[in-house]
Design a protein around this motif. Structure first.
Motif, PDB file in Angstrom:
ATOM      1  N   SER A  55       0.787  -1.136  -0.016  1.00  0.00           N
ATOM      2  CA  SER A  55      -0.129  -0.005  -0.172  1.00  0.00           C
ATOM      3  C   SER A  55       0.943   1.260   0.153  1.00  0.00           C
ATOM      4  N   ASP A  56       0.281   2.369  -0.416  1.00  0.00           N
ATOM      5  CA  ASP A  56       1.053   3.548  -0.342  1.00  0.00           C
ATOM      6  C   ASP A  56       1.329   3.933   0.887  1.00  0.00           C
ATOM      7  N   TYR A  57       0.466   3.730   1.865  1.00  0.00           N
ATOM      8  CA  TYR A  57       0.860   3.802   3.319  1.00  0.00           C
ATOM      9  C   TYR A  57       2.110   3.314   3.869  1.00  0.00           C
ATOM     10  N   VAL A  58       2.406   2.075   3.630  1.00  0.00           N
ATOM     11  CA  VAL A  58       3.396   1.308   3.882  1.00  0.00           C
ATOM     12  C   VAL A  58       4.768   2.038   3.065  1.00  0.00           C
ATOM     13  N   LYS A  59       4.568   2.145   1.859  1.00  0.00           N
ATOM     14  CA  LYS A  59       5.605   2.720   1.121  1.00  0.00           C
ATOM     15  C   LYS A  59       5.938   3.879   1.645  1.00  0.00           C
ATOM     16  N   ASN A  60       5.156   4.794   1.845  1.00  0.00           N
ATOM     17  CA  ASN A  60       5.812   6.299   2.403  1.00  0.00           C
ATOM     18  C   ASN A  60       6.486   6.089   3.718  1.00  0.00           C
ATOM     19  N   VAL A  61       6.082   5.177   4.753  1.00  0.00           N
ATOM     20  CA  VAL A  61       6.694   5.021   5.813  1.00  0.00           C
ATOM     21  C   VAL A  61       7.924   4.152   5.514  1.00  0.00           C
ATOM     22  N   ALA A  62       8.020   3.247   4.663  1.00  0.00           N
ATOM     23  CA  ALA A  62       9.303   2.515   4.230  1.00  0.00           C
ATOM     24  C   ALA A  62      10.285   3.659   3.708  1.00  0.00           C
ATOM     25  N   LYS A  63       9.715   4.538   3.017  1.00  0.00           N
ATOM     26  CA  LYS A  63      10.743   5.466   2.312  1.00  0.00           C
ATOM     27  C   LYS A  63      11.412   6.510   3.339  1.00  0.00           C
ATOM     28  N   ARG A  64      10.535   6.791   4.463  1.00  0.00           N
ATOM     29  CA  ARG A  64      11.019   7.585   5.362  1.00  0.00           C
ATOM     30  C   ARG A  64      11.994   6.906   6.419  1.00  0.00           C
ATOM     31  N   LEU A  65      12.016   5.678   6.460  1.00  0.00           N
ATOM     32  CA  LEU A  65      12.954   4.943   7.177  1.00  0.00           C
ATOM     33  C   LEU A  65      14.127   4.524   6.339  1.00  0.00           C
ATOM     34  N   GLY A  66      14.193   4.987   5.205  1.00  0.00           N
ATOM     35  CA  GLY A  66      15.419   4.340   4.469  1.00  0.00           C
ATOM     36  C   GLY A  66      15.465   3.477   3.472  1.00  0.00           C
ATOM     37  N   PHE A  67      14.155   2.846   3.320  1.00  0.00           N
ATOM     38  CA  PHE A  67      14.319   1.914   2.159  1.00  0.00           C
ATOM     39  C   PHE A  67      14.246   2.602   0.825  1.00  0.00           C
ATOM     40  N   PHE A  68      14.863   2.072  -0.325  1.00  0.00           N
ATOM     41  CA  PHE A  68      14.636   2.599  -1.508  1.00  0.00           C
ATOM     42  C   PHE A  68      13.443   2.119  -2.197  1.00  0.00           C
ATOM     43  N   ALA A  69      12.719   2.788  -2.825  1.00  0.00           N
ATOM     44  CA  ALA A  69      11.341   2.239  -3.336  1.00  0.00           C
ATOM     45  C   ALA A  69      11.540   1.463  -4.719  1.00  0.00           C
ATOM     46  N   SER A  70      12.607   1.589  -5.494  1.00  0.00           N
ATOM     47  CA  SER A  70      12.712   1.087  -6.618  1.00  0.00           C
ATOM     48  C   SER A  70      14.246   0.607  -6.906  1.00  0.00           C
ATOM     49  N   LEU A  71      14.775  -0.199  -7.776  1.00  0.00           N
ATOM     50  CA  LEU A  71      16.036  -0.503  -7.966  1.00  0.00           C
ATOM     51  C   LEU A  71      16.802   1.018  -8.539  1.00  0.00           C
ATOM     52  N   ASP A  72      16.060   1.759  -9.465  1.00  0.00           N
ATOM     53  CA  ASP A  72      16.683   2.680 -10.018  1.00  0.00           C
ATOM     54  C   ASP A  72      16.734   3.935  -8.804  1.00  0.00           C
ATOM     55  N   GLU A  73      15.901   3.694  -7.782  1.00  0.00           N
ATOM     56  CA  GLU A  73      16.309   4.744  -6.779  1.00  0.00           C
ATOM     57  C   GLU A  73      17.480   4.397  -6.051  1.00  0.00           C
ATOM     58  N   ALA A  74      17.850   3.187  -5.952  1.00  0.00           N
ATOM     59  CA  ALA A  74      18.855   2.663  -5.040  1.00  0.00           C
ATOM     60  C   ALA A  74      20.159   3.116  -5.933  1.00  0.00           C
ATOM     61  N   ARG A  75      20.112   2.843  -6.964  1.00  0.00           N
ATOM     62  CA  ARG A  75      21.154   3.210  -8.147  1.00  0.00           C
ATOM     63  C   ARG A  75      21.369   4.660  -7.970  1.00  0.00           C
ATOM     64  N   ARG A  76      20.623   5.544  -8.096  1.00  0.00           N
ATOM     65  CA  ARG A  76      20.654   6.784  -8.199  1.00  0.00           C
ATOM     66  C   ARG A  76      21.419   7.300  -6.686  1.00  0.00           C
ATOM     67  N   PHE A  77      21.042   6.609  -5.550  1.00  0.00           N
ATOM     68  CA  PHE A  77      21.617   6.887  -4.531  1.00  0.00           C
ATOM     69  C   PHE A  77      23.206   6.555  -4.621  1.00  0.00           C
ATOM     70  N   MET A  78      23.402   5.396  -5.009  1.00  0.00           N
ATOM     71  CA  MET A  78      24.838   5.107  -5.197  1.00  0.00           C
ATOM     72  C   MET A  78      25.607   5.981  -6.174  1.00  0.00           C
ATOM     73  N   GLU A  79      24.943   6.475  -7.002  1.00  0.00           N
ATOM     74  CA  GLU A  79      25.731   7.371  -8.038  1.00  0.00           C
ATOM     75  C   GLU A  79      25.830   8.866  -7.349  1.00  0.00           C
ATOM     76  N   SER A  80      24.914   9.261  -6.665  1.00  0.00           N
ATOM     77  CA  SER A  80      25.146  10.636  -5.925  1.00  0.00           C
ATOM     78  C   SER A  80      26.117  10.457  -4.847  1.00  0.00           C
ATOM     79  N   ALA A  81      26.245   9.300  -4.239  1.00  0.00           N
ATOM     80  CA  ALA A  81      27.233   9.192  -3.128  1.00  0.00           C
ATOM     81  C   ALA A  81      28.718   9.043  -3.576  1.00  0.00           C
ATOM     82  N   SER A  82      28.833   8.752  -4.856  1.00  0.00           N
ATOM     83  CA  SER A  82      29.997   8.591  -5.480  1.00  0.00           C
ATOM     84  C   SER A  82      30.568  10.081  -6.180  1.00  0.00           C
ATOM     85  N   SER A  83      29.545  10.927  -6.139  1.00  0.00           N
ATOM     86  CA  SER A  83      30.169  12.253  -6.893  1.00  0.00           C
ATOM     87  C   SER A  83      30.789  13.094  -5.751  1.00  0.00           C
TER      88      SER A  83
END
Length: 277
Positions: A249-277
């Motif tokens: 559900s959107d409710y759980v997804k929003n809580v998960a995002k707030r707690l640091g989970f990535f919502a998608s594989l692309d989001e996780a990859r973007r985090f890795m790219e931004s941390a590398s810059s």
């Protein structure tokens, strides 16, 4: 005689009403018992479940009994036929293994989110540790979860084994049963550094001097997915399905995002790219 007759009739009515109440309460109690589901989840899900399970219980009337264990332990319990309604693994590998062996239902399924293993350095460590190789240079204790059953522990070993100082670093390893125990050790100072999921950053920030991103040092680092399934040993399949659908559900997804989970594989990859810059 008439009075005796009335007394008998009244007694029959009272007994009948009492029996009806007994049957009603018994059925109600049975219904309540059927609305209890047993969830066995990898410890990575605990911060999320602590937040969302009370909401689910209030909305549905279904009681959730949850315990936390390493993914390999959950898999073993499924194979042994232990009654479980919902299982949550810390990696897709364990989920697919359970699915391929017919231990869980293919539908419905969902994922709690995506996550990456990071190296946390405690605030009490006096050394300048900025990369994995640095672990070999100092007298420190390096914590990992049991790689045989915990995906984070296996990933930690894969990262360590890429180092030219792998042998030395392995000699400093302290193995916890699972991530939950490792997080506790880290907070208590029983280990000086630990390979732990990224979504524990908020929980561990007050204990941490710095965080090492393995890919920034040139180490191959995998992104993991946390899937949830209804167990084939479930005795409450419909209620179990309802919980798995809730996790999507959107409710759980929003809580998960707030707690640091990535919502998608692309989001996780973007985090890795931004941390590398």
């Amino acid at each position: 005689m008439r009075r005796l007759y009335l007394v008998v009739i009244l007694a029959i009515i009272v007994i009948g009403l009492a029996y009806a109440i007994y049957l009603f309460l018994g059925a109600r109690q049975l219904g309540m018992e059927q609305k209890v589901i047993i969830v066995d989840a990898a410890p990575i899900a605990k911060p999320l479940f602590d937040n969302v399970i009370p909401f689910f219980e209030n909305q549905t009337g279904i009681k959730v009994q949850v315990s936390y264990e390493a993914s390999g332990v959950i898999f073993s319990k499924l194979r042994e036929g232990v009654p479980l309604d919902v299982v949550v693994f810390a990696s897709q590998d364990w989920g697919l293994k359970a699915l391929n062996q017919g231990l869980v239902y293919p539908e419905p399924t969902t994922g709690v989110g995506y996550q990456i293993v990071l190296l946390y350095i405690r605030s009490t460590v006096p050394y300048n540790i900025t990369c994995i190789d640095d672990l070999a240079n100092y007298p420190i204790r390096v914590g990992i979860a049991n790689p045989d059953v915990a995906p984070a522990g296996l990933e930690a070993l894969k990262i360590i084994n890429q180092s030219s100082n792998a042998d030395t670093i392995r000699g400093k390893i302290v193995v916890a049963n699972d991530i939950a125990q490792l997080v506790t050790w880290y907070k208590l100072g029983s280990v000086d550094a630990a390979f732990i999921w990224n979504n524990f950053m908020g929980q561990l920030k007050n204990y941490t001097k710095n965080i090492v991103y393995p890919w920034k040092c040139g180490y191959n680092t995998s992104i993991y997915y946390t899937p949830a399934y209804v167990s084939k040993t479930s005795k409450n399949i419909e209620a179990a399905k309802q919980f798995v659908v809730f996790l999507n559900s959107d409710y759980v997804k929003n809580v998960a995002k707030r707690l640091g989970f990535f919502a998608s594989l692309d989001e996780a990859r973007r985090f890795m790219e931004s941390a590398s810059s």
